[in-house]
Scaffold this motif. Structure first.
Motif, short mmCIF file in Angstrom:
data_model
loop_
_atom_site.label_atom_id
_atom_site.label_comp_id
_atom_site.label_asym_id
_atom_site.label_seq_id
_atom_site.Cartn_x
_atom_site.Cartn_y
_atom_site.Cartn_z
N TRP A 180 -114.45 -126.59 16.61
CA TRP A 180 -116.00 -125.41 17.33
C TRP A 180 -116.94 -125.82 16.66
CZ3 TRP A 180 -117.35 -120.66 13.31
CH2 TRP A 180 -118.46 -119.98 13.66
N LEU A 181 -117.12 -126.88 15.83
CA LEU A 181 -118.78 -126.91 15.18
C LEU A 181 -119.28 -128.39 15.48
CD1 LEU A 181 -118.07 -125.61 11.41
CD2 LEU A 181 -119.19 -124.32 12.96
N GLN A 182 -118.69 -129.30 16.09
CA GLN A 182 -118.68 -130.28 16.09
C GLN A 182 -119.51 -131.07 16.72
OE1 GLN A 182 -117.83 -133.28 15.14
NE2 GLN A 182 -119.69 -133.47 15.20
N PRO A 183 -119.74 -129.41 18.42
CA PRO A 183 -120.93 -130.08 19.43
C PRO A 183 -122.56 -129.17 18.73
CG PRO A 183 -119.07 -128.82 20.64
CD PRO A 183 -118.52 -129.15 18.90
N ARG A 184 -122.29 -128.95 17.23
CA ARG A 184 -123.96 -129.02 17.02
C ARG A 184 -124.64 -129.79 15.70
NH1 ARG A 184 -122.28 -122.61 14.33
NH2 ARG A 184 -120.89 -122.02 15.91
N PRO A 228 -105.06 -117.40 2.71
CA PRO A 228 -104.23 -118.34 3.86
C PRO A 228 -104.35 -116.96 5.52
CG PRO A 228 -102.69 -117.71 1.89
CD PRO A 228 -103.93 -116.92 1.77
N ILE A 229 -103.27 -115.81 4.96
CA ILE A 229 -103.14 -115.34 5.84
C ILE A 229 -104.78 -115.12 7.12
CG2 ILE A 229 -103.61 -112.90 5.24
CD1 ILE A 229 -101.20 -111.59 6.68
N GLU A 230 -106.24 -114.78 6.68
CA GLU A 230 -107.45 -114.87 7.64
C GLU A 230 -107.60 -115.40 8.25
OE1 GLU A 230 -110.33 -111.93 5.96
OE2 GLU A 230 -109.45 -112.25 4.26
N GLU A 231 -107.35 -117.00 6.94
CA GLU A 231 -107.62 -118.88 7.48
C GLU A 231 -107.08 -119.38 9.00
OE1 GLU A 231 -108.16 -123.24 5.85
OE2 GLU A 231 -107.28 -121.46 4.63
N ALA A 232 -105.46 -118.12 8.95
CA ALA A 232 -104.74 -118.85 9.70
C ALA A 232 -104.70 -118.10 10.78
CB ALA A 232 -103.54 -118.58 9.49
N LEU A 233 -105.15 -116.35 10.93
CA LEU A 233 -105.72 -116.03 11.88
C LEU A 233 -107.05 -116.73 12.68
CD1 LEU A 233 -105.27 -113.66 13.63
CD2 LEU A 233 -106.80 -112.09 12.27
N ALA A 234 -108.05 -116.88 12.01
CA ALA A 234 -108.82 -117.37 12.67
C ALA A 234 -108.39 -118.36 13.06
CB ALA A 234 -110.30 -118.18 11.28
N ALA A 235 -107.81 -119.70 12.95
CA ALA A 235 -107.71 -120.99 13.16
C ALA A 235 -106.55 -120.49 14.66
CB ALA A 235 -106.99 -121.93 12.72
N HIS A 236 -105.56 -119.64 14.72
CA HIS A 236 -105.42 -119.16 15.80
C HIS A 236 -105.76 -118.75 16.73
CE1 HIS A 236 -101.31 -117.21 17.96
NE2 HIS A 236 -102.24 -116.43 17.86
N THR A 237 -106.66 -117.73 16.51
CA THR A 237 -108.00 -117.19 17.56
C THR A 237 -108.80 -118.18 18.54
OG1 THR A 237 -109.39 -115.97 16.00
CG2 THR A 237 -107.68 -114.97 16.17
N MET A 238 -109.00 -118.94 18.00
CA MET A 238 -109.35 -120.56 18.36
C MET A 238 -108.47 -121.57 18.95
SD MET A 238 -112.75 -121.30 15.04
CE MET A 238 -111.49 -121.31 13.37
N ARG A 239 -107.52 -121.30 18.47
CA ARG A 239 -106.83 -122.56 19.08
C ARG A 239 -106.17 -122.40 20.81
NH1 ARG A 239 -104.56 -123.19 13.70
NH2 ARG A 239 -104.17 -125.09 13.78
N LYS A 251 -108.29 -119.87 21.74
CA LYS A 251 -109.24 -119.77 22.81
C LYS A 251 -109.87 -117.62 22.94
CE LYS A 251 -109.80 -124.19 23.54
NZ LYS A 251 -110.44 -124.89 22.48
N SER A 252 -108.86 -117.65 22.57
CA SER A 252 -109.28 -115.93 22.33
C SER A 252 -110.70 -115.75 21.50
CB SER A 252 -107.73 -115.33 22.14
OG SER A 252 -107.80 -115.52 20.60
N ALA A 253 -111.02 -116.07 20.34
CA ALA A 253 -111.73 -115.74 19.55
C ALA A 253 -113.08 -116.38 20.72
CB ALA A 253 -112.16 -116.71 18.44
N PHE A 254 -113.24 -116.97 20.54
CA PHE A 254 -114.33 -117.94 21.59
C PHE A 254 -114.01 -117.08 22.90
CE2 PHE A 254 -112.01 -121.99 20.57
CZ PHE A 254 -113.25 -122.48 19.10
N ARG A 255 -113.95 -116.16 23.35
CA ARG A 255 -113.64 -115.42 24.58
C ARG A 255 -114.16 -113.99 24.23
NH1 ARG A 255 -108.40 -117.46 25.86
NH2 ARG A 255 -107.84 -115.55 24.73
#
Length: 466
Positions: free
Chosen positions: A153-157, A339-350, A352-356
């Motif tokens: 997510w961050l790399q393009p910056r 762990p559960i919040e980090e996993a949820l963030a990672a899950h939604t980024m994987r 692509k729902s987070a980006f939508r």
């Protein structure tokens, strides 16, 4: 004897924004309203409370005096200060939304849209995959795969690779608390914008760190003022927001960023770059961390662009070694992401729902910005619109505290510039309105209509109808 009360007040103050005396009054009011502070309960003396909170004695005295005026506390012979039976918790100049019509535009949050429902569904899905494991994992484990989606997510910056340089924390506060402890240290000095996020005062007080304010202009920190402050104080670290600075919404242009980066390299200055709002900007400029990669810790978060309850922030450190040192401190102090919040963030980024969802928030932010521009057109030269808030410089006919109070009586809560000012001088005659905090566009229109009506009613321009 007073330990439970001391801990309760300290915890509540951390949840508030604004000057210390205002946060203390608010903590007392919340305690009375919730029943945590019962009628007749003995409170600690002003001196004991000041020592526990790390505040000046006069600050606590000011808060206790105001609390007595409101009937929150009273003096009882032989008992000292106690919770009063004649409470009047209606706010005066304290930052608090009125109970009668709580249009609370004091805190910056993203529009909710349907994101909570979608995150709930994602959590259910994630639980089906790893539910048991998530609740049995330790919060201080090392798992490179957990931050892999964040790196993508961050790399393009950035123009340089981020591998082994990204660490997750339990939100931006946790990241800054760790960085301030790691880089600045107790009794050190941290340079900071002259008007800034009030929570920085709380974090600095917790670590016994002195904040030194740097002069700003329309583009953010003034480079010459920064260099002068480095010479005066010998400070080795700076906290700043280059994208949509809170509260002024200033965005550093490229030339200013290059100047700040050059100063960091010249003086070996460490910078904590808080980019919590950058994801919502239409156009992005290179972060300071890409212009001075050996000197900047870059912090990105999901709280302002996705959900305030997803307490996960990602820190890009200058090197893999710096990242390991930060991660060690986060783990030791339990400031790592759960762990559960980090996993949820990672899950939604994987998936692509987070980006939508972020795209939806960005679209809503754009629409609200247009609403603001249209409704505050008569004050166009005095308004700086950011993704989630408005910084409004007031006409001479209004004083900031008077406007805040007048709006409060009409059911709208906003913040005065006093809340953000760090130096001892007179703050700018301005207010911040958190546009993202409105429940919907119509509530925002109604609130802004009230603001405009008040401003114009004393300027001779007539009253704007909404």
């Amino acid at each position: 004897m007073h330990e439970p009360v001391l801990m309760y007040v300290e915890t509540q103050m951390r949840l508030q924004e604004g000057p210390a005396y205002m946060r203390l009054i608010r903590a007392l009011a919340v305690g009375v309203d919730s029943g945590e502070l019962r009628v007749g309960m003995a409170l600690p003396s002003q001196r004991v409370l000041a020592k526990h909170l790390g505040l000046h004695f006069t600050t606590v005295t000011r808060a206790y005096t105001e609390a007595r005026k409101r009937g929150l506390i009273s003096a009882q012979p032989g008992l000292g200060t106690v919770v009063s039976s004649l409470q009047n918790t209606a706010p005066q100049h304290v930052v608090q939304a009125p109970a009668s019509a709580a249009v609370d535009l004091t805190s910056i949050w993203p529009p909710t849209l349907r994101i909570p429902l979608d995150l709930t569904a994602a959590l259910v899905s994630l639980g089906g995959e790893r539910g048991v494991a998530l609740f049995s994992e330790r919060a201080n484990r090392r798992d490179p795969e957990a931050v892999a989606p964040a790196i993508a997510w961050l790399q393009p910056r950035f123009s340089s690779a981020l591998a082994n340089r990204v660490t997750a924390s339990a939100g931006t506060r946790a990241a800054l608390l760790a960085l301030m402890r790691l880089v600045v240290g107790s009794r050190g000095t941290l340079l900071i914008e002259a008007v800034a996020w009030p929570t920085m005062r709380t974090l600095a007080a917790m670590l016994d760190i002195k904040l030194h304010a740097i002069a700003m202009d329309a583009h953010g920190i003034v480079p010459a003022a920064l260099e002068e402050a480095i010479r005066q104080t010998g400070a080795g670290a700076l906290y700043c927001v280059a994208n949509a600075q809170n509260p002024t919404n200033a965005v550093m242009p490229l030339e200013r960023r290059q100047a700040i980066a050059a100063i960091a390299s010249k003086h070996d200055l460490r910078i904590f770059e808080d980019d919590v709002y950058g994801e919502l900007l239409e156009q992005r400029l290179p972060p300071l961390a890409d212009l001075a990669p050996r000197h900047v810790y870059y912090i990105a978060s999901l709280s302002k662009c996705l959900s305030p309850s997803l307490r996960v922030a990602y820190v890009v450190s200058p090197s893999a070694q710096h990242s390991r040192s930060l991660e060690d401190l986060l783990r030791a102090t339990m400031l790592s992401a759960a762990p559960i919040e980090e996993a949820l963030a990672a899950h939604t980024m994987r998936n692509k729902s987070a980006f939508r969802q972020i795209a939806r928030v960005r679209s809503e932010v754009r629409t609200r910005s247009l609403i603001v521009a249209a409704m505050l057109k008569d004050f166009r030269g005095s308004v700086r619109v950011g993704p989630l808030s408005v910084w409004l410089t007031l006409p001479p006919t209004w004083k900031r505290v008077e406007l805040v109070e007048a709006l409060r009586r009409r059911g709208v809560a906003i913040l005065s510039s006093d809340v953000f000012a760090l130096d001892a001088g007179e703050p700018e005659n301005a207010v911040r309105i958190a546009t993202g905090a409105a429940r919907d566009q119509q509530e925002l229109r109604n609130a802004l209509g009230t603001v405009v009506e008040l401003l114009l009613s004393t300027s001779g321009l007539g009253i704007v109808q909404t």
